[in-house]
Motif scaffolding. Structure first.
Motif, PDB file in Angstrom:
ATOM      1  N   LEU A 166       0.805  -1.223   0.000  1.00  0.00           N
ATOM      2  CA  LEU A 166       0.000   0.000   0.000  1.00  0.00           C
ATOM      3  C   LEU A 166       0.836   1.269   0.000  1.00  0.00           C
ATOM      4  CD1 LEU A 166      -2.763  -1.104   2.543  1.00  0.00           C
ATOM      5  CD2 LEU A 166      -2.928  -1.018   0.041  1.00  0.00           C
ATOM      6  N   THR A 167       2.139   1.157   0.109  1.00  0.00           N
ATOM      7  CA  THR A 167       3.012   2.331   0.128  1.00  0.00           C
ATOM      8  C   THR A 167       3.857   2.373  -1.150  1.00  0.00           C
ATOM      9  OG1 THR A 167       4.618   1.057   1.432  1.00  0.00           O
ATOM     10  CG2 THR A 167       3.128   2.526   2.637  1.00  0.00           C
ATOM     11  N   PRO A 168       4.237   3.569  -1.592  1.00  0.00           N
ATOM     12  CA  PRO A 168       4.966   3.711  -2.866  1.00  0.00           C
ATOM     13  C   PRO A 168       6.455   3.390  -2.739  1.00  0.00           C
ATOM     14  CG  PRO A 168       4.606   5.871  -1.901  1.00  0.00           C
ATOM     15  CD  PRO A 168       3.906   4.885  -1.005  1.00  0.00           C
ATOM     16  N   LEU A 169       6.764   2.125  -2.521  1.00  0.00           N
ATOM     17  CA  LEU A 169       8.158   1.698  -2.386  1.00  0.00           C
ATOM     18  C   LEU A 169       8.640   1.065  -3.684  1.00  0.00           C
ATOM     19  CD1 LEU A 169       8.120  -0.032   1.122  1.00  0.00           C
ATOM     20  CD2 LEU A 169       9.057   2.222   0.580  1.00  0.00           C
ATOM     21  N   SER A 170       9.943   1.151  -3.917  1.00  0.00           N
ATOM     22  CA  SER A 170      10.532   0.408  -5.024  1.00  0.00           C
ATOM     23  C   SER A 170      10.451  -1.079  -4.694  1.00  0.00           C
ATOM     24  CB  SER A 170      11.991   0.820  -5.218  1.00  0.00           C
ATOM     25  OG  SER A 170      12.777   0.381  -4.110  1.00  0.00           O
ATOM     26  N   PRO A 171      10.508  -1.954  -5.694  1.00  0.00           N
ATOM     27  CA  PRO A 171      10.417  -3.399  -5.414  1.00  0.00           C
ATOM     28  C   PRO A 171      11.453  -3.885  -4.413  1.00  0.00           C
ATOM     29  CG  PRO A 171      10.154  -2.995  -7.756  1.00  0.00           C
ATOM     30  CD  PRO A 171      10.534  -1.683  -7.138  1.00  0.00           C
ATOM     31  N   GLU A 172      12.704  -3.391  -4.520  1.00  0.00           N
ATOM     32  CA  GLU A 172      13.753  -3.848  -3.600  1.00  0.00           C
ATOM     33  C   GLU A 172      13.462  -3.423  -2.171  1.00  0.00           C
ATOM     34  OE1 GLU A 172      14.314  -2.357  -6.451  1.00  0.00           O
ATOM     35  OE2 GLU A 172      15.373  -3.877  -7.641  1.00  0.00           O
ATOM     36  N   LEU A 173      12.989  -2.186  -1.984  1.00  0.00           N
ATOM     37  CA  LEU A 173      12.665  -1.717  -0.639  1.00  0.00           C
ATOM     38  C   LEU A 173      11.460  -2.458  -0.079  1.00  0.00           C
ATOM     39  CD1 LEU A 173      13.205   2.143  -0.953  1.00  0.00           C
ATOM     40  CD2 LEU A 173      14.734   0.442   0.057  1.00  0.00           C
ATOM     41  N   ALA A 174      10.489  -2.769  -0.936  1.00  0.00           N
ATOM     42  CA  ALA A 174       9.325  -3.533  -0.490  1.00  0.00           C
ATOM     43  C   ALA A 174       9.747  -4.906   0.018  1.00  0.00           C
ATOM     44  CB  ALA A 174       8.313  -3.669  -1.633  1.00  0.00           C
ATOM     45  N   VAL A 175      10.649  -5.568  -0.704  1.00  0.00           N
ATOM     46  CA  VAL A 175      11.153  -6.865  -0.260  1.00  0.00           C
ATOM     47  C   VAL A 175      11.930  -6.703   1.042  1.00  0.00           C
ATOM     48  CG1 VAL A 175      12.688  -8.784  -0.815  1.00  0.00           C
ATOM     49  CG2 VAL A 175      11.210  -7.828  -2.581  1.00  0.00           C
ATOM     50  N   GLY A 176      12.657  -5.588   1.187  1.00  0.00           N
ATOM     51  CA  GLY A 176      13.374  -5.328   2.431  1.00  0.00           C
ATOM     52  C   GLY A 176      12.449  -5.247   3.624  1.00  0.00           C
ATOM     53  N   VAL A 177      11.273  -4.652   3.433  1.00  0.00           N
ATOM     54  CA  VAL A 177      10.272  -4.587   4.494  1.00  0.00           C
ATOM     55  C   VAL A 177       9.783  -5.992   4.843  1.00  0.00           C
ATOM     56  CG1 VAL A 177       7.940  -3.798   5.083  1.00  0.00           C
ATOM     57  CG2 VAL A 177       9.554  -2.234   3.966  1.00  0.00           C
ATOM     58  N   ILE A 178       9.587  -6.834   3.826  1.00  0.00           N
ATOM     59  CA  ILE A 178       9.144  -8.210   4.056  1.00  0.00           C
ATOM     60  C   ILE A 178      10.207  -8.989   4.833  1.00  0.00           C
ATOM     61  CG2 ILE A 178       8.448 -10.366   2.955  1.00  0.00           C
ATOM     62  CD1 ILE A 178       6.455  -8.008   2.711  1.00  0.00           C
ATOM     63  N   ILE A 179      11.468  -8.811   4.460  1.00  0.00           N
ATOM     64  CA  ILE A 179      12.549  -9.496   5.184  1.00  0.00           C
ATOM     65  C   ILE A 179      12.527  -9.108   6.659  1.00  0.00           C
ATOM     66  CG2 ILE A 179      15.057  -9.711   5.418  1.00  0.00           C
ATOM     67  CD1 ILE A 179      15.239  -9.214   2.385  1.00  0.00           C
ATOM     68  N   LEU A 211      19.849  -9.572  11.733  1.00  0.00           N
ATOM     69  CA  LEU A 211      19.589 -10.743  10.901  1.00  0.00           C
ATOM     70  C   LEU A 211      18.985 -10.325   9.568  1.00  0.00           C
ATOM     71  CD1 LEU A 211      19.475 -13.791  10.498  1.00  0.00           C
ATOM     72  CD2 LEU A 211      17.274 -13.809  11.719  1.00  0.00           C
ATOM     73  N   ALA A 212      18.085  -9.344   9.598  1.00  0.00           N
ATOM     74  CA  ALA A 212      17.471  -8.868   8.357  1.00  0.00           C
ATOM     75  C   ALA A 212      18.514  -8.275   7.415  1.00  0.00           C
ATOM     76  CB  ALA A 212      16.391  -7.835   8.672  1.00  0.00           C
ATOM     77  N   ILE A 213      19.437  -7.495   7.959  1.00  0.00           N
ATOM     78  CA  ILE A 213      20.503  -6.917   7.140  1.00  0.00           C
ATOM     79  C   ILE A 213      21.381  -8.029   6.571  1.00  0.00           C
ATOM     80  CG2 ILE A 213      22.545  -5.436   7.164  1.00  0.00           C
ATOM     81  CD1 ILE A 213      21.221  -3.808   9.390  1.00  0.00           C
ATOM     82  N   ALA A 214      21.666  -9.033   7.384  1.00  0.00           N
ATOM     83  CA  ALA A 214      22.514 -10.133   6.929  1.00  0.00           C
ATOM     84  C   ALA A 214      21.869 -10.892   5.780  1.00  0.00           C
ATOM     85  CB  ALA A 214      22.806 -11.079   8.095  1.00  0.00           C
ATOM     86  N   ILE A 215      20.574 -11.161   5.891  1.00  0.00           N
ATOM     87  CA  ILE A 215      19.879 -11.886   4.821  1.00  0.00           C
ATOM     88  C   ILE A 215      19.897 -11.086   3.527  1.00  0.00           C
ATOM     89  CG2 ILE A 215      17.605 -12.710   4.063  1.00  0.00           C
ATOM     90  CD1 ILE A 215      17.071 -13.386   7.035  1.00  0.00           C
ATOM     91  N   ALA A 216      19.680  -9.791   3.636  1.00  0.00           N
ATOM     92  CA  ALA A 216      19.616  -8.955   2.437  1.00  0.00           C
ATOM     93  C   ALA A 216      20.979  -8.708   1.818  1.00  0.00           C
ATOM     94  CB  ALA A 216      18.948  -7.626   2.774  1.00  0.00           C
ATOM     95  N   ALA A 217      22.002  -8.477   2.649  1.00  0.00           N
ATOM     96  CA  ALA A 217      23.291  -8.007   2.139  1.00  0.00           C
ATOM     97  C   ALA A 217      24.364  -9.078   2.037  1.00  0.00           C
ATOM     98  CB  ALA A 217      23.804  -6.867   3.018  1.00  0.00           C
TER      99      ALA A 217
END
Length: 307
Positions: free
Chosen positions: A62-75, A245-251
């Motif tokens: 529901l928010t205007p995020l880029s796809p990568e940032l949206a996935v970051g929120v999910i992570i 942990l979220a940063i580790a999974i993403a990066a």
């Protein structure tokens, strides 16, 4: 944050230290508490493992995020509660034993649920032809190595050398905080030209997720009559995530290796201290009198013994 010493070495090391420190505070009894207070543990886990990811998907959609940032929120929403929630629970006069139990059990379960939830996010927000994907088996193994094994080792030290664990625990809290700060500072140093854009693009979204998650935890616990202390605890457990942990999974170069997906967790790791502090202050300020609080929690306690 490119694949570098920061993401390949310092970040996993920070997570290992943090999780080992958490293990120093755990005993087998913390896991047995699921049978002692099943209702409170079940409500906390449902809020953490089911409702929070659903909230993350809703906000990302529901928010205007880029796809990568949206996935970051999910992570971020897929990760377990962080050890910081235990500290905030103590300061807010919540149920510390319940907080530790929820953090420990959710950390175990999310080892298996994170790949599934994150891959749903990748499918929902990125092109179906994207090469980004978390393979279930290798991801479970890697998360276990940096998150679960250190916890088990910490518990063994706590069991066989309790005095050493007690002496080490305080030092490790400072060390783990320093490592986490180094990771975040390093991240922003590498991306210093984009910091303002990061906050503008995802800061409000992360703040919204954090506030709604805490409200979700408090609201669900209150509706199920768990009492003020346990509602405080579940609010913090659902709202304070393991951002490291979220940063580790993403990066991490061996997982998603996508720096953009780490942005929400990095900014969240700063935001949570502000919101967590305000939450603690509010719960302390408006805490009911002990007589009222005890009366409210008696039915929940009785009910838990009957379950």
């Amino acid at each position: 944050m490119q694949s570098s010493f920061l993401s390949a070495v310092l970040l996993p090391l920070a997570l290992v230290i943090i999780m080992f420190g958490m293990g120093l505070t755990l005993t087998v009894q913390d896991f047995r508490r699921v049978w002692i207070a099943p209702k409170a543990v079940a409500i906390g886990l449902i809020a953490q493992l089911v409702m929070l990811p659903l909230l993350g998907f809703a906000i990302a959609s529901l928010t205007p995020l880029s796809p990568e940032l949206a996935v970051g929120v999910i992570i971020l929403a897929a990760c377990p509660g962080g050890p910081t929630s235990n500290l905030f629970t103590f300061l807010a006069a919540g149920d510390v034993a319940l907080s530790i139990t929820l953090t420990a059990i959710s950390s175990l379960i999310t080892v298996f649920s994170i790949p599934w939830v994150v891959n749903l996010g990748l499918q929902a927000f990125l092109d179906q032809t994207s090469t980004f994907q978390l393979p279930f088996g290798p991801t479970v193994v890697q998360i276990a190595v940096v998150a679960i094994i250190p916890v088990v080792l910490g518990m063994l030290v706590r069991h066989y050398a309790p005095q050493l664990a007690q002496r080490t625990d305080r030092s490790l809290r400072w060390i783990s905080t320093a490592f986490l700060a180094a990771v975040i500072v390093g991240f922003f140093a590498q991306e210093r030209q984009n910091i303002l854009a990061f906050f503008q693009s995802v800061g409000g979204v992360v703040l919204l997720l954090n506030l709604l998650a805490m409200a979700l935890g408090v609201g669900l616990a209150s509706l199920t009559r768990l009492g003020y202390a346990r509602a405080t605890t579940i609010g913090l457990e659902v709202g304070i995530q393991n951002g490291t942990l979220a940063i580790a999974i993403a990066a991490s170069p061996t997982l998603l290796n996508n720096p953009a997906m780490a942005i929400p967790a990095a900014i969240y790791s700063l935001v949570m201290f502000m919101t967590g502090g305000i939450f603690v202050w509010l719960r302390q300020r408006y805490q009911p009198t002990r007589a009222v609080q005890t009366a409210a929690e008696v039915p929940a306690a009785v009910g838990s013994h009957l379950e």
